[in-house]
Design an enzyme around this catalytic site. Structure first.
Site, PDB file in Angstrom:
ATOM      1  N   ASP A 109       0.851  -1.183   0.000  1.00 30.84           N
ATOM      2  CA  ASP A 109       0.000   0.000   0.000  1.00 30.84           C
ATOM      3  C   ASP A 109       0.895   1.244   0.000  1.00 30.84           C
ATOM      4  O   ASP A 109       1.786   1.368   0.843  1.00 30.84           O
ATOM      5  CB  ASP A 109      -0.910   0.006   1.231  1.00 30.84           C
ATOM      6  N   ASN A 117      -2.859  13.227  -5.285  1.00 26.97           N
ATOM      7  CA  ASN A 117      -4.163  13.428  -5.927  1.00 26.97           C
ATOM      8  C   ASN A 117      -4.765  14.776  -5.531  1.00 26.97           C
ATOM      9  O   ASN A 117      -5.324  15.493  -6.367  1.00 26.97           O
ATOM     10  CB  ASN A 117      -5.122  12.303  -5.530  1.00 26.97           C
ATOM     11  N   ASP A 126      -2.964   8.725 -11.422  1.00 26.25           N
ATOM     12  CA  ASP A 126      -2.986   7.634 -12.400  1.00 26.25           C
ATOM     13  C   ASP A 126      -1.592   7.366 -12.971  1.00 26.25           C
ATOM     14  O   ASP A 126      -1.175   6.211 -13.120  1.00 26.25           O
ATOM     15  CB  ASP A 126      -3.953   7.961 -13.541  1.00 26.25           C
ATOM     16  N   ASP A 152      -4.655   2.370  -4.337  1.00 22.68           N
ATOM     17  CA  ASP A 152      -3.188   2.366  -4.380  1.00 22.68           C
ATOM     18  C   ASP A 152      -2.623   1.102  -3.734  1.00 22.68           C
ATOM     19  O   ASP A 152      -1.526   1.105  -3.195  1.00 22.68           O
ATOM     20  CB  ASP A 152      -2.627   3.613  -3.691  1.00 22.68           C
TER      21      ASP A 152
END
Length: 249
Positions: A109, A117, A126, A152
């Site tokens: 993770d 973001n 992305d 993620d």
């Protein structure tokens, strides 16, 4: 192959249907056709030839391949998705049981994905996920499995790590360390913002949880749960860490 089918139709009177691929004269175009061939009989009931009908199914095949790709692969990273992971991982556990060798499941993770973001938008996120997927894939063997599980979070399943648990653990740690090193390296992301290219540099780390599986582990849900718990422990201990499930006990 075509001549063999023709001979079977003419000599034995069988109807044959086959799927054939042809390369056209330009050597750049490939088409796929489905062909049906039937024998032709004269008035005496003797086969004198055959009749063949071919239908171009190239576009249909492309559509089928696209549907399969979407069903089993993540549309962003093109890595196996959750569905394909579960199917393949079950096979890997069965392989470990049959070969009496250990494997390992790694749950990964990203540690500071949300700020990227929030600051630069989902396009930046992305691009980062695509690059992370490539880096993880480059750290493992062809026989290993890398999947994007969602958001993620990534999964890595390693097979054939050895018969001894200590050896398997050392190998899993080696791969996890390599992945962490590569994922932690800086990223250069090129964003297209209203036809204006913007280059940003981003750094992130990864928390990794590991659970071994072997001939004694037949429940993939339990193996995943163990690795997931180890990953959350890595988060709790400050992130950018590697934790084994057995260390929780």
């Amino acid at each position: 192959m075509i001549r063999k089918i023709d001979e079977e139709v003419i000599h034995f009177g069988h109807k044959r249907t086959s799927e054939d691929t042809f390369v056209l004269k330009d050597h750049a175009t490939t088409i796929t056709c489905i062909s049906t061939k039937i024998p032709l009989y004269n008035e005496e009931g003797v086969i004198y030839g055959l009749c063949g009908i071919s239908t171009d199914i190239t576009e249909r095949k492309k559509s089928e391949e696209l549907i399969k790709e979407l069903a089993y692969h993540d549309s962003l990273t093109h890595l196996p998705n959750r569905r394909m992971f579960h199917e393949t991982f079950a096979t890997m556990i069965a392989h470990a049981k049959r070969m009496q060798k250990h494997g390992a499941l790694l749950v990964l993770d990203l540690d500071n994905f949300k700020p990227l973001n929030d600051t630069y938008g989902h396009n930046a996120g992305d691009l980062l996920l695509i690059e992370v997927g490539k880096r993880i894939r480059a750290c493992v063997r062809e026989v290993d499995l890398v999947a994007r599980f969602g958001g993620d979070e990534f999964l890595v399943a390693l097979r054939d790590l050895g018969e001894e648990e200590s050896v398997a653990k050392a190998e899993a740690l080696k791969v996890a360390g390599k992945i962490r090193l590569h994922v932690n390296a800086p990223y250069v992301l090129v964003l297209d913002v209203e036809e204006d290219l913007r280059v940003i540099t981003h750094e992130c780390s990864v928390s990794i949880g590991i659970s071994l599986f072997s001939q004694h582990s037949s429940n993939k849900e339990r193996v995943f749960s163990e690795a997931d718990k180890a990953m959350y422990l890595a988060k709790q201990k400050g992130r950018n860490r590697i934790e084994f499930y057995e260390e929780l006990e």
